[in-house]
Design an enzyme around this catalytic site. Structure first.
Site, PDB file in Angstrom:
ATOM      1  N   HIS A 123      -6.529 -19.131  12.846  1.00  0.00           N
ATOM      2  CA  HIS A 123      -7.915 -19.496  12.534  1.00  0.00           C
ATOM      3  C   HIS A 123      -8.621 -18.411  11.725  1.00  0.00           C
ATOM      4  CE1 HIS A 123     -12.077 -20.711  12.863  1.00  0.00           C
ATOM      5  NE2 HIS A 123     -12.342 -19.503  13.345  1.00  0.00           N
ATOM      6  N   CYS A 136      -8.629 -25.749  10.147  1.00  0.00           N
ATOM      7  CA  CYS A 136      -7.344 -25.117  10.417  1.00  0.00           C
ATOM      8  C   CYS A 136      -6.650 -25.801  11.593  1.00  0.00           C
ATOM      9  CB  CYS A 136      -7.531 -23.624  10.688  1.00  0.00           C
ATOM     10  SG  CYS A 136      -8.084 -23.232  12.368  1.00  0.00           S
ATOM     11  N   CYS A 189     -14.416 -26.011  10.678  1.00  0.00           N
ATOM     12  CA  CYS A 189     -13.124 -25.495  10.230  1.00  0.00           C
ATOM     13  C   CYS A 189     -12.045 -26.573  10.346  1.00  0.00           C
ATOM     14  CB  CYS A 189     -12.728 -24.278  11.062  1.00  0.00           C
ATOM     15  SG  CYS A 189     -11.161 -23.526  10.574  1.00  0.00           S
ATOM     16  N   ASP A 248      -8.192  -7.008   1.456  1.00  0.00           N
ATOM     17  CA  ASP A 248      -7.207  -7.061   2.542  1.00  0.00           C
ATOM     18  C   ASP A 248      -7.803  -6.392   3.761  1.00  0.00           C
ATOM     19  OD1 ASP A 248      -5.455  -4.334   3.382  1.00  0.00           O
ATOM     20  OD2 ASP A 248      -6.736  -4.153   1.616  1.00  0.00           O
ATOM     21  N   CYS A 286      -8.356 -25.241  15.076  1.00  0.00           N
ATOM     22  CA  CYS A 286      -9.592 -25.990  15.322  1.00  0.00           C
ATOM     23  C   CYS A 286      -9.338 -27.501  15.383  1.00  0.00           C
ATOM     24  CB  CYS A 286     -10.612 -25.675  14.232  1.00  0.00           C
ATOM     25  SG  CYS A 286     -11.204 -23.969  14.283  1.00  0.00           S
ATOM     26  N   ASP A 296       0.867  -1.179   0.000  1.00  0.00           N
ATOM     27  CA  ASP A 296       0.000   0.000   0.000  1.00  0.00           C
ATOM     28  C   ASP A 296       0.904   1.229   0.000  1.00  0.00           C
ATOM     29  OD1 ASP A 296      -1.943   1.892   0.322  1.00  0.00           O
ATOM     30  OD2 ASP A 296      -2.814   1.013   2.126  1.00  0.00           O
TER      31      ASP A 296
END
Length: 385
Positions: A348, A319, A317, A279, A322, A101
């Site tokens: 997560h 991930c 989930c 983002d 989890c 950015d």
């Protein structure tokens, strides 16, 4: 089958599918550091790090591209030092695409200490109070030193709410700076995105696009378009009064990046409006506050109801958080102010948003994105966002 392809130096943007019931599209963007499949959520690594996570962990989450911030990296460690290290990719050990950015949002959020004119902006460092001056040409030089794959023009981002005259002036000045950035940016290894401004006013938004397209005719095309100045305090329903029309007014052959948006439901709806890239610091910032995204809505792990809850954080989930840890354990970490809490919840939350865009992409390819949106909006996950 590629439905649309646009080649620009070493960058190539292709669209594989359009959803027939919405404006959603699935595409790919080739960069010097790899392929990006869109729609995509991009984790924010403001100071050359996504807070609390290693680059290996980000790769394990299938993050395709991350962000750095020119303002913060310019102040510390300095763009010249990053260049001496071999560029931002080597400096932070990330051999995948990076977007920087311009830092305009950060500068203008400190508007009490800045001086602005058509030539550029003068501001003070948040680190030591030292004075600095940026022109659009300076900003391009700094981002060139950083060596990111995608760079953003320096723009003026008006706050919400703003007087009409101030929004109009931001549109004019941002377009002027876009032309100067386009002229100053000559590195074929970097894609320059222009930024659409205009606040919540459709007429100003469309004027901004017209100005940017006129610049393209005179000075050469931009490789993509950011849509800035949303999610700066206005209600999200107000944003959606203009966003779909703004997205469709942009060229179909370039990626569209809605800057600073990380709300799950907003992402789902914005993809349906034709947005490709997102983002936000929200997933990692809320993680540090002990809050998790989930298919049940947001979960505040400080809540006492989780103290004896030995189920996964989100049963749907996959991930690492989890898979391996319970709500009770995560709450214990949060209450105990353990650093691991922020890391596990950041893993997560980022996985949650990256997965949303991945599933959304597949729904577009399958021609079922409208049904996906309806199912999402009818689910508990949509209620808290």
């Amino acid at each position: 089958m590629i439905l649309f392809e646009k080649a620009r130096t070493v960058f190539e943007y292709s669209i594989q599918a359009f959803d027939t019931s919405t404006a959603a599209r699935a595409g790919t963007l080739h960069t010097p550091h790899g392929l990006i499949e869109t729609p995509v959520f991009m984790p924010v690594g403001t100071a050359a790090t996504v807070k609390g996570l290693t680059t290996t962990q980000l790769e394990d989450l299938n993050a395709q591209i991350i962000l750095g911030n020119t303002y913060h990296l310019y102040l510390r460690p300095g763009a010249e030092r990053v260049a001496q290290a071999g560029g931002l990719h080597r400096f932070m050990n990330w051999n995948h695409p990076i977007l920087t950015d311009s830092g305009g949002f950060q500068i203008f959020s400190l508007r009490d200490t800045l001086k602005l004119d058509d030539d550029g902006v003068s501001f003070r460092s948040i680190i030591d109070g030292s004075s600095h001056r940026w022109t659009p040409e300076d900003n391009m030089r700094i981002q060139n030193l950083l060596g990111s794959d995608i760079i953003m023009q320096l723009d003026q981002c008006p706050p919400y709410p703003s007087e009409l005259k101030d929004v109009s002036e931001a549109v004019r000045r941002s377009a002027c700076w876009a032309q100067r950035c386009r002229s100053a940016q000559t590195n074929a290894q970097q894609a320059l995105f222009a930024i659409v401004q205009g606040g919540v006013h459709l007429d100003f938004r469309l004027e901004s696009i017209e100005r940017l397209l006129a610049i393209e005719e005179e000075s050469g095309s931009f490789e993509g378009f950011g849509i800035g100045g949303y999610s700066v305090g206005e209600p999200h329903e107000v944003m959606f009064e203009t966003l779909p029309t703004v997205a469709q007014a942009l060229p179909v052959d370039r990626p569209r990046y809605l800057m600073g948006v990380g709300n799950p439901t907003t992402i789902v709806k914005a993809i349906g409006a034709g947005i490709d890239m997102f983002d936000c610091v929200l997933p990692t910032r809320t993680a540090r506050m002990g809050t998790a995204f989930s298919h049940e809505g947001r979960l505040n792990l400080r809540n006492a109801r989780f103290a004896d809850d030995f189920s996964p954080l989100d049963k749907l989930c996959t991930c690492p958080t989890c898979t391996h840890y319970t709500r009770a354990y995560l709450r214990h970490l949060v209450i105990s102010k353990e650093m691991l809490a922020a890391t596990l919840l950041s893993i997560h939350n980022l996985h949650f948003l990256i997965t949303i865009t991945k599933v959304a992409r597949q729904a577009i390819l399958d021609g079922s994105y409208g049904a996906f949106v309806d199912a999402w909006l009818a689910s508990p996950a949509a209620f808290d966002y």
